[in-house]
Write an enzyme that holds these catalytic residues in place. Structure first.
Site, PDB file in Angstrom:
ATOM      1  N   SER A  33       0.848  -1.207   0.000  1.00 47.38           N
ATOM      2  CA  SER A  33       0.000   0.000   0.000  1.00 47.38           C
ATOM      3  C   SER A  33       0.873   1.244   0.000  1.00 47.38           C
ATOM      4  CB  SER A  33      -0.862   0.016   1.268  1.00 47.38           C
ATOM      5  OG  SER A  33      -0.047   0.334   2.386  1.00 47.38           O
ATOM      6  N   ASP A  34       0.300   2.345  -0.439  1.00 42.56           N
ATOM      7  CA  ASP A  34       0.999   3.589  -0.167  1.00 42.56           C
ATOM      8  C   ASP A  34       0.945   3.774   1.355  1.00 42.56           C
ATOM      9  OD1 ASP A  34       1.078   6.776  -1.917  1.00 42.56           O
ATOM     10  OD2 ASP A  34       2.247   6.002  -0.236  1.00 42.56           O
ATOM     11  N   TRP A  35       1.810   4.618   1.841  1.00 46.50           N
ATOM     12  CA  TRP A  35       1.961   4.735   3.303  1.00 46.50           C
ATOM     13  C   TRP A  35       0.701   5.337   3.933  1.00 46.50           C
ATOM     14  CZ3 TRP A  35       5.438   2.141   1.216  1.00 46.50           C
ATOM     15  CH2 TRP A  35       6.541   1.637   1.883  1.00 46.50           C
ATOM     16  N   GLY A  36      -0.018   4.517   4.663  1.00 47.45           N
ATOM     17  CA  GLY A  36      -1.282   4.952   5.226  1.00 47.45           C
ATOM     18  C   GLY A  36      -2.421   4.805   4.244  1.00 47.45           C
ATOM     19  N   GLY A  37      -2.200   4.040   3.193  1.00 45.35           N
ATOM     20  CA  GLY A  37      -3.185   3.970   2.108  1.00 45.35           C
ATOM     21  C   GLY A  37      -4.191   2.853   2.227  1.00 45.35           C
TER      22      GLY A  37
END
Ligand code: GLC
Length: 738
Positions: free
Chosen positions: A218-222
């Protein structure tokens, strides 16, 4: 693989900000940004480039690198960054970025190669191959349709199927098939209603159709819902999130998630962690930062002012002293070797302006210095190249254009050197003797620009994005930031040069100190060949381009770029160039039958020096289907973003409620929390832009908050202050998160 279910579930979320977990007999994977150099953080990790990182080489941003139109160069840069990453102990580099420059208003365009899917994909694949041949994994990002920054964690990109396939997915497809990357990062945004981290595209297209065998991260925090993402094949959530294990166990118990879903993700993570990454034995030249920057500079205008004459020359402009060589955000590297243009040229210097404000004293001083010069090198810098931020226009700062007008009044030769990672308005350039677009070309930019100004290097860059006459002419402008929670891609495939808009400087355009002639076009089933001649006296490079115009029944918006090569020739030298057709050359996506087809009919073959400078033409007949429909955009509907609002507009916050909506929270504490948080970062565009629509779940993702604490905080936001405070403080293990 080893390990029990709990140990496998532990693998599905990070160990900390930059590492995946060590669990179930699997070593952890070390990730690091980024596209223009290694951003290795030892201390507090962050995803916006705010905290420190170890010194590393700052290479040209992707937007500058793309102007080289040189696959080999992109591979060499990828190798150099991959080698630095390997030495730093990084397993997977979070690059290349393959998103399309849908609108020049997107603040993160500097990190993307091009408006064109084919150029994006081919250069991205070369870059990824370079990274991986250095023994570091590459991670394609951000999959997919991540084309604006405002509200990026909640926004729904609403795209018709044909446009999605042909414009927004093709670059990823090319890079997956040509580079076999270690990882693909899912984007923050929603795409046609589903979060990219929970999108059917992961299993159906990325793995199912393209055969991607790496891990999805995932994107960071995604990640919005870890269990749902796991079921969709999102292998690894980054960074560590305390909510996730609880969510996954809860869904596993309820049967909504199966052991096999968990095993599949855990297996792929384990395989990636244990992957043998071979290193090609290749030297990185010491001056690669400067050498690659030379090919990233685009000569947009030259009325005899370049190469510089022997006359008296001065340098004006703050950016001649303060190198503008990279954008802001997670790609930002800690470069220690950047030189300023004023220090690599033997000319007197005056700033003329500083920051965004006019400064009459600086202007007067600059004009005085120019009095006895014949050549004025004027450095200008675009603003707004920030992750998390979008522009409201593409104008250059008024203080810079105002000073330029004063320089014109001196009746000297004015040579503008323009820095910046995006297409900008250039209506101010009518009286410039030359315009050199230096992009964001890294720490070697000053020396590269200096050699080009002096004629030691012949510029060979060409634009990888259209510079419009007016941003209002760009079809996506009217949809771009229409709503924080969605963007309808109403322009369909009419992106960049495909929109047919009247460009000030067109896609694929760039001048040289020499000139190139084209002749002898031959077309066969396999491809095209033709001769390029350097008809001038100077050694130079030319990016030759193949455009294919489809039959009318294909309903294509314009001729597509379907091939390119960079050739370097001595003065008078000729060379035969061959460009082979491939699986992407003649295909169209038929959204009715959901498959790629070739439309039968006559295809016009153009060999060009730019998208508007066709030099040779021919045609080729292809058998195929009768035709495909135009992209249907009129009935595109966004998926509303759920905000619990009462009849008075008061918001009951949950873990998906964005920060800015808390300004209307039921509880005064929630309203105060939102107002103070955003007030504190009001002068930091990339931070403000990233925080404004930050969902509350990110307090657990970036803030390592436990589910119990988060629940307590939400109660406090929603007017149950003491109940929430008690919950936060009470030792209660029966909580759906922990
Ligand atoms: C950021 C970016 C992504 C980057 C990641 C880690 O928010 O969107 O490109 O790799 O977080 O810094």
């Amino acid at each position: 693989m080893n390990g029990n279910t709990d140990e496998k579930i532990e693998l599905l979320t990070g160990k900390d900000f930059w590492h995946s977990a060590n669990s179930a007999g699997t070593e952890s994977i070390r990730f690091s940004d980024g596209p223009s150099g290694v951003r290795l953080q030892y201390g507090k990790g962050d995803h916006l480039g705010l905290n420190g990182s170890a010194p590393s080489t700052c290479f040209p941003s992707h937007s500058a690198l793309a102007a080289s139109w040189n696959k080999k160069l992109c591979e060499d840069v990828g190798f150099a960054i991959g080698a630095e990453a390997k030495r730093a102990g990084v397993d997977i580099l979070l690059a290349p970025d393959l998103n399309i420059k849908r609108s020049p208003l997107c603040g993160r365009n500097f990190e993307y190669f091009s408006e064109d899917a084919f150029l994006n994909g081919m250069l991205g694949a070369s870059y990824a191959n370079g990274v991986q041949s250095a023994g570091t994994g590459a991670c394609l990002k951000h999959f997919a349709a991540n084309n604006r920054e405002r509200g990026r964690m909640v926004c729904d990109s609403v795209v018709d199927e044909r446009t999605l396939r042909e414009i927004y997915l093709t670059a990823f497809e090319i890079a997956v098939k040509r580079a076999n990357p270690a990882a693909v990062m899912t984007a923050y945004n929603r795409l046609n209603g589903a979060y990219c981290s929970e999108s059917p595209l992961i299993s159906e297209v990325l793995r199912g159709e393209w055969g991607f065998g790496g891990i999805t991260v995932s994107d960071w925090g995604g990640v919005a819902d870890r269990a749902k993402a796991c079921a969709c094949g999102l292998d690894l959530e980054m960074p560590f999130c305390r909510l996730s294990a609880g969510e996954v166990k809860c869904l596993l118990k309820s049967g909504a998630l199966s052991e096999s879903d968990i095993d599949a993700c855990a297996d792929r993570i384990s395989k990636a962690a244990n992957a043998e990454r071979k290193t090609v034995n290749k030297e990185v030249r010491a001056d690669i930062a400067k050498k690659c920057a030379e090919e990233c500079v685009v000569l947009l205008k030259n009325e005899g002012a370049l190469p510089l004459s022997q006359d008296q020359t001065v340098i004006i402009g703050e950016y001649a002293a303060k190198p503008l060589m990279q954008g802001g955000g997670s790609s930002r590297v800690n470069s220690k070797n950047a030189k300023a243009l004023k220090d690599v040229l033997p000319f007197e210097f005056s700033a003329g302006y500083n920051g965004a404000k006019r400064n009459c004293r600086l202007e007067r001083r600059a004009l005085k210095l120019c009095a006895h010069a014949e050549n004025i090198i004027y450095c200008m810098g675009a603003e707004g190249d920030f992750e998390g931020y979008d522009r409201s226009n593409i104008n250059m700062p008024e203080n810079q254009t105002a000073l330029l007008e004063k320089l014109f009044s001196l009746k000297k030769r004015v040579i503008v050197v323009l820095f910046g990672g995006c297409a900008v308005d250039t209506s101010w350039d009518k009286n410039v003797g030359a315009l050199l677009y230096a992009g964001l070309s890294g720490e070697g930019a000053a020396e590269a620009v200096a050699d080009i100004l002096r004629g030691k290097v012949n510029p060979s860059g060409k634009l990888a994005e259209t510079f419009p006459e007016n941003v209002q002419d760009v079809p996506s402008t009217k949809y771009f930031n229409q709503n924080p929670y969605f963007t309808v891609y109403g322009e369909g495939m009419r992106v960049g040069y495909l929109s047919g808009l009247k460009a000030k400087y067109p896609f694929g355009f760039g001048l040289s100190y020499t000139r190139f002639e084209y002749s002898g076009l031959r077309i066969s089933e396999r491809g095209v060949s033709f001769t390029v001649t350097n008809a001038g006296g100077l050694y130079g490079g030319e990016a030759v381009q193949l455009y294919i115009e489809y039959p009318e029944s294909a309903n294509a918006p314009a001729a597509f770029l379907k091939g390119f090569e960079k050739v370097f020739l001595n003065g008078g030298e000729s060379r035969r160039v061959e460009i082979l057709f491939d699986e992407f050359s003649f295909r169209s996506y038929d959204a009715q039958s959901n498959r790629w087809v070739c439309v039968g009919g006559e295809y016009k073959i153009h060999i060009a020096s730019s998208s508007t400078d066709i030099r040779l033409s021919g045609s080729l007949y292809m058998d195929g289907v009768r035709g495909v429909c135009e992209p249907r955009t009129e009935d595109l509907k966004p998926e509303p973003y759920k905000i619990n609002r009462d009849e008075k507009g008061r918001v009951t916050a949950d873990i998906h409620t964005p920060l800015c909506e808390l300004k209307n929270a039921c509880g005064a504490f929630g309203r105060l929390f939102a107002k103070l948080s955003l007030f504190a970062v009001r002068n930091k565009p990339t931070v403000y832009g990233s925080m404004e629509y930050l969902p509350m779940r990110t307090l657990a993702q970036f803030g390592k908050m436990s589910g119990k604490t988060l629940d307590g905080l939400l109660l406090m936001f929603n007017g149950k202050f003491f109940k929430g405070l008690f919950k936060m403080l009470k030792k209660d293990r029966n909580n759906r998160y922990d």
